[in-house]
Design a protein around this motif. Structure first.
Motif, PDB file in Angstrom:
ATOM      1  N   ASP A  39     -70.030 -49.408  -3.741  1.00 21.05           N
ATOM      2  CA  ASP A  39     -69.080 -48.222  -3.418  1.00 21.05           C
ATOM      3  C   ASP A  39     -67.693 -49.075  -3.110  1.00 21.05           C
ATOM      4  OD1 ASP A  39     -67.095 -46.727  -2.363  1.00 21.05           O
ATOM      5  OD2 ASP A  39     -68.761 -45.554  -1.170  1.00 21.05           O
ATOM      6  N   PRO A  40     -66.659 -48.911  -4.001  1.00 27.26           N
ATOM      7  CA  PRO A  40     -65.468 -49.754  -4.062  1.00 27.26           C
ATOM      8  C   PRO A  40     -64.899 -49.657  -2.660  1.00 27.26           C
ATOM      9  CG  PRO A  40     -65.244 -47.952  -5.523  1.00 27.26           C
ATOM     10  CD  PRO A  40     -66.556 -47.914  -5.281  1.00 27.26           C
ATOM     11  N   GLU A  41     -64.917 -48.623  -1.847  1.00 25.80           N
ATOM     12  CA  GLU A  41     -64.508 -48.453  -0.593  1.00 25.80           C
ATOM     13  C   GLU A  41     -65.065 -49.311   0.434  1.00 25.80           C
ATOM     14  OE1 GLU A  41     -64.807 -44.404   1.285  1.00 25.80           O
ATOM     15  OE2 GLU A  41     -62.638 -44.432   1.568  1.00 25.80           O
ATOM     16  N   THR A  42     -66.423 -49.623   0.242  1.00 22.62           N
ATOM     17  CA  THR A  42     -66.988 -50.396   1.186  1.00 22.62           C
ATOM     18  C   THR A  42     -67.414 -51.697   0.779  1.00 22.62           C
ATOM     19  OG1 THR A  42     -69.134 -49.542   0.589  1.00 22.62           O
ATOM     20  CG2 THR A  42     -68.059 -48.131   2.079  1.00 22.62           C
ATOM     21  N   ALA A  43     -67.240 -51.919  -0.620  1.00 25.45           N
ATOM     22  CA  ALA A  43     -67.954 -53.310  -1.136  1.00 25.45           C
ATOM     23  C   ALA A  43     -67.304 -54.528  -0.677  1.00 25.45           C
ATOM     24  CB  ALA A  43     -67.656 -53.401  -2.579  1.00 25.45           C
ATOM     25  N   ARG A  44     -65.985 -54.730  -0.604  1.00 23.25           N
ATOM     26  CA  ARG A  44     -65.289 -55.916  -0.284  1.00 23.25           C
ATOM     27  C   ARG A  44     -65.716 -56.188   1.309  1.00 23.25           C
ATOM     28  NH1 ARG A  44     -61.085 -57.731   2.968  1.00 23.25           N
ATOM     29  NH2 ARG A  44     -60.191 -59.479   2.382  1.00 23.25           N
ATOM     30  N   ASP A  45     -65.761 -55.329   2.143  1.00 26.85           N
ATOM     31  CA  ASP A  45     -65.979 -55.608   3.780  1.00 26.85           C
ATOM     32  C   ASP A  45     -67.749 -55.887   3.824  1.00 26.85           C
ATOM     33  OD1 ASP A  45     -63.438 -55.367   4.722  1.00 26.85           O
ATOM     34  OD2 ASP A  45     -63.754 -53.274   4.929  1.00 26.85           O
ATOM     35  N   VAL A  46     -68.367 -55.355   2.941  1.00 26.07           N
ATOM     36  CA  VAL A  46     -69.835 -55.507   3.120  1.00 26.07           C
ATOM     37  C   VAL A  46     -70.184 -56.833   2.445  1.00 26.07           C
ATOM     38  CG1 VAL A  46     -71.892 -55.225   2.211  1.00 26.07           C
ATOM     39  CG2 VAL A  46     -70.517 -53.065   2.914  1.00 26.07           C
ATOM     40  N   PHE A  60     -54.160 -55.388   8.816  1.00 33.54           N
ATOM     41  CA  PHE A  60     -53.479 -56.119   7.601  1.00 33.54           C
ATOM     42  C   PHE A  60     -54.774 -57.194   7.209  1.00 33.54           C
ATOM     43  CE2 PHE A  60     -50.102 -55.738  10.630  1.00 33.54           C
ATOM     44  CZ  PHE A  60     -49.107 -55.372   9.815  1.00 33.54           C
ATOM     45  N   ASP A  61     -55.010 -57.079   6.040  1.00 37.93           N
ATOM     46  CA  ASP A  61     -55.946 -58.236   5.384  1.00 37.93           C
ATOM     47  C   ASP A  61     -55.410 -58.744   4.265  1.00 37.93           C
ATOM     48  OD1 ASP A  61     -56.930 -57.131   2.953  1.00 37.93           O
ATOM     49  OD2 ASP A  61     -57.569 -55.418   3.978  1.00 37.93           O
ATOM     50  N   PRO A  62     -55.823 -60.046   3.984  1.00 42.44           N
ATOM     51  CA  PRO A  62     -55.414 -60.941   2.846  1.00 42.44           C
ATOM     52  C   PRO A  62     -55.323 -60.426   1.603  1.00 42.44           C
ATOM     53  CG  PRO A  62     -56.953 -62.235   4.237  1.00 42.44           C
ATOM     54  CD  PRO A  62     -56.966 -60.849   4.647  1.00 42.44           C
ATOM     55  N   THR A  63     -56.379 -59.486   1.248  1.00 40.98           N
ATOM     56  CA  THR A  63     -56.386 -58.930  -0.126  1.00 40.98           C
ATOM     57  C   THR A  63     -55.756 -57.694  -0.418  1.00 40.98           C
ATOM     58  OG1 THR A  63     -58.572 -59.714  -0.249  1.00 40.98           O
ATOM     59  CG2 THR A  63     -57.816 -57.905  -1.942  1.00 40.98           C
ATOM     60  N   ASN A  64     -55.761 -56.736   0.671  1.00 45.34           N
ATOM     61  CA  ASN A  64     -54.872 -55.339   0.581  1.00 45.34           C
ATOM     62  C   ASN A  64     -53.541 -55.174   1.192  1.00 45.34           C
ATOM     63  OD1 ASN A  64     -57.300 -54.647  -1.045  1.00 45.34           O
ATOM     64  ND2 ASN A  64     -58.382 -54.063   0.833  1.00 45.34           N
ATOM     65  N   GLY A  65     -53.214 -56.022   1.933  1.00 46.90           N
ATOM     66  CA  GLY A  65     -51.950 -56.173   2.877  1.00 46.90           C
ATOM     67  C   GLY A  65     -52.039 -55.135   3.858  1.00 46.90           C
ATOM     68  N   ALA A  66     -50.958 -54.259   4.081  1.00 47.59           N
ATOM     69  CA  ALA A  66     -50.991 -53.535   5.333  1.00 47.59           C
ATOM     70  C   ALA A  66     -51.740 -52.169   4.867  1.00 47.59           C
ATOM     71  CB  ALA A  66     -49.677 -53.501   5.799  1.00 47.59           C
ATOM     72  N   GLU A  67     -52.444 -51.495   5.967  1.00 42.91           N
ATOM     73  CA  GLU A  67     -52.907 -50.334   5.770  1.00 42.91           C
ATOM     74  C   GLU A  67     -52.667 -49.517   7.065  1.00 42.91           C
ATOM     75  OE1 GLU A  67     -57.134 -47.991   4.815  1.00 42.91           O
ATOM     76  OE2 GLU A  67     -57.083 -49.850   6.014  1.00 42.91           O
ATOM     77  N   THR A  68     -52.106 -48.239   7.271  1.00 40.42           N
ATOM     78  CA  THR A  68     -51.790 -47.644   8.340  1.00 40.42           C
ATOM     79  C   THR A  68     -53.307 -46.788   8.694  1.00 40.42           C
ATOM     80  OG1 THR A  68     -49.353 -47.365   8.080  1.00 40.42           O
ATOM     81  CG2 THR A  68     -50.678 -45.762   9.709  1.00 40.42           C
ATOM     82  N   VAL A  69     -53.661 -47.059   9.701  1.00 40.76           N
ATOM     83  CA  VAL A  69     -54.932 -46.641  10.012  1.00 40.76           C
ATOM     84  C   VAL A  69     -54.864 -45.252  10.951  1.00 40.76           C
ATOM     85  CG1 VAL A  69     -57.010 -46.741  11.352  1.00 40.76           C
ATOM     86  CG2 VAL A  69     -56.356 -48.699   9.944  1.00 40.76           C
ATOM     87  N   LEU A  70     -53.943 -45.315  11.973  1.00 39.31           N
ATOM     88  CA  LEU A  70     -53.529 -44.170  12.874  1.00 39.31           C
ATOM     89  C   LEU A  70     -52.143 -44.078  12.905  1.00 39.31           C
ATOM     90  CD1 LEU A  70     -55.931 -44.257  15.941  1.00 39.31           C
ATOM     91  CD2 LEU A  70     -55.688 -42.262  14.329  1.00 39.31           C
ATOM     92  N   SER A  71     -51.416 -42.783  12.937  1.00 41.07           N
ATOM     93  CA  SER A  71     -50.109 -42.615  12.946  1.00 41.07           C
ATOM     94  C   SER A  71     -49.794 -41.195  13.331  1.00 41.07           C
ATOM     95  CB  SER A  71     -49.544 -43.072  11.856  1.00 41.07           C
ATOM     96  OG  SER A  71     -48.019 -42.733  11.959  1.00 41.07           O
ATOM     97  N   ASN A  72     -48.687 -41.175  14.215  1.00 42.84           N
ATOM     98  CA  ASN A  72     -48.511 -39.505  14.524  1.00 42.84           C
ATOM     99  C   ASN A  72     -46.887 -39.575  13.864  1.00 42.84           C
ATOM    100  OD1 ASN A  72     -46.688 -41.057  16.219  1.00 42.84           O
ATOM    101  ND2 ASN A  72     -46.956 -39.830  18.024  1.00 42.84           N
ATOM    102  N   ARG A  73     -46.633 -40.469  13.125  1.00 43.64           N
ATOM    103  CA  ARG A  73     -45.121 -40.079  12.285  1.00 43.64           C
ATOM    104  C   ARG A  73     -45.292 -41.052  11.097  1.00 43.64           C
ATOM    105  NH1 ARG A  73     -41.180 -40.201  16.797  1.00 43.64           N
ATOM    106  NH2 ARG A  73     -42.091 -38.633  18.266  1.00 43.64           N
ATOM    107  N   GLU A  74     -44.439 -40.298   9.869  1.00 43.80           N
ATOM    108  CA  GLU A  74     -44.591 -41.075   8.733  1.00 43.80           C
ATOM    109  C   GLU A  74     -43.784 -42.167   8.875  1.00 43.80           C
ATOM    110  OE1 GLU A  74     -43.369 -38.754   5.734  1.00 43.80           O
ATOM    111  OE2 GLU A  74     -44.904 -37.103   5.723  1.00 43.80           O
ATOM    112  N   ASN A 106     -62.226 -59.931  10.749  1.00 37.97           N
ATOM    113  CA  ASN A 106     -61.899 -60.059   8.998  1.00 37.97           C
ATOM    114  C   ASN A 106     -60.464 -59.704   8.836  1.00 37.97           C
ATOM    115  OD1 ASN A 106     -62.889 -57.576   9.829  1.00 37.97           O
ATOM    116  ND2 ASN A 106     -62.934 -56.971   7.580  1.00 37.97           N
ATOM    117  N   SER A 107     -59.732 -59.534  10.089  1.00 38.36           N
ATOM    118  CA  SER A 107     -58.522 -58.972   9.851  1.00 38.36           C
ATOM    119  C   SER A 107     -57.550 -58.833  11.190  1.00 38.36           C
ATOM    120  CB  SER A 107     -58.465 -57.433   9.312  1.00 38.36           C
ATOM    121  OG  SER A 107     -59.348 -56.753  10.133  1.00 38.36           O
ATOM    122  N   ARG A 108     -56.398 -58.476  10.729  1.00 33.72           N
ATOM    123  CA  ARG A 108     -55.234 -58.655  12.029  1.00 33.72           C
ATOM    124  C   ARG A 108     -54.918 -57.293  12.009  1.00 33.72           C
ATOM    125  NH1 ARG A 108     -49.663 -58.915  12.402  1.00 33.72           N
ATOM    126  NH2 ARG A 108     -49.491 -59.548  10.239  1.00 33.72           N
TER     127      ARG A 108
END
Length: 206
Positions: A54-61, A135-149, A164-166
Motif C-alpha cells: 500500500d503506497p500510503e503505508t509502505a514507506r513507514d513500514v 515533517f519528514d525528509p522525503t515528503n516535507g511538511a504535512e498538516t495533520v490537524l488544523s482548524n484554519r486553512e 522517524n519525523s519532526r
C-alpha cells in the motif's frame, strides 16, 4: 504469543482498549499483511491489507523494519475513510539458529481522540487558530490537524521529535507559556500511540 501465533488476541486486545480508550484499534500483520484487528466491527475492510504494498503505508513500514524500531505515520486513511495516525513496531522472532522478521504490530489513534486528549478544542473556543504539522525528509511538511486553512503571522511554534519525523504545533497567539503547555500535552497525546505499541510488543515477547 507462541511460534508466531497469537492464541488469545481478542481477549488481550479488548483489555488493552478498555484500559486505553483513546486507541481505535490494535492490529497484527504477519509479513505485513493484516490478519487480526480489534475491534473487528467497523474494521473488517482492513483485513488482508498489505502494508508493504500500500503506497500510503509502505514507506513507514519499510522504515520500521529496516531500522528495527517504532515508526509513526502521518495521516493514514482507513477503508471507511477515517483519518488516523498509526504507531507501528516490527516484531522479530529468534531461536537458537536464526532471527527472522515475523510482522508488525500497529496501534491506531484517531484525530478526534488526539484533539480531545490535547484539549485543542479549548484553543478553538478562545478563537486561536492552530496547526499540527509533520515533517519528514522525503515528503516535507504535512498538516495533520488544523482548524484554519491559514494562520496569521503571529504564531507560536513548538517542536518535538518522534522516531522517524519532526512535528510542530503552531498556534495563533502572542508569546504565552500556556501555548507551550498545550504543545506538551499534544506531544504526549501523539506519543501515546508509541507507548501503547511498545506495551503491546513487550507483552507479545513474554
Amino acid at each position: 504469543f507462541t511460534n508466531g501465533e497469537f492464541n488469545d488476541f481478542e481477549r488481550f486486545s479488548a483489555e488493552l482498549i478498555r484500559n486505553f480508550p483513546d486507541v481505535l484499534f490494535i492490529a497484527l500483520a504477519p509479513q505485513g499483511v493484516v490478519n487480526m484487528i480489534a475491534p473487528l466491527q467497523g474494521n473488517e475492510a482492513n483485513i488482508g491489507r498489505d502494508l508493504f504494498a500500500d503506497p500510503e503505508t509502505a514507506r513507514d513500514v519499510w522504515l520500521a523494519v529496516d531500522q528495527e524500531s517504532l515508526a509513526v505515520s502521518g495521516l493514514v486513511t482507513l477503508a471507511d475513510g477515517q483519518k488516523i495516525i498509526v504507531g507501528r513496531v516490527p516484531v522479530f522472532l529468534e531461536d537458537a539458529k536464526r532471527r527472522r522478521f515475523w510482522g508488525l504490530v500497529s496501534v491506531g489513534v484517531g484525530l478526534q481522540q488526539l484533539s480531545l486528549a490535547a484539549d485543542l478544542n479549548h484553543l478553538d473556543e478562545r478563537g486561536f487558530g492552530y496547526q499540527l504539522v509533520r515533517f519528514d525528509p522525503t515528503n516535507g511538511a504535512e498538516t495533520v490537524l488544523s482548524n484554519r486553512e491559514t494562520l496569521s503571522t503571529h504564531v507560536v511554534g513548538v517542536d518535538f521529535e518522534l522516531p522517524n519525523s519532526r512535528w510542530q504545533l503552531r498556534v495563533e497567539q502572542s508569546a504565552d507559556e500556556n501555548v507551550r503547555f498545550v504543545a506538551i500535552r499534544m506531544s504526549l497525546a501523539v506519543l501515546f500511540s508509541l507507548l501503547l505499541a511498545y506495551l503491546v510488543l513487550s507483552l507479545l515477547r513474554v
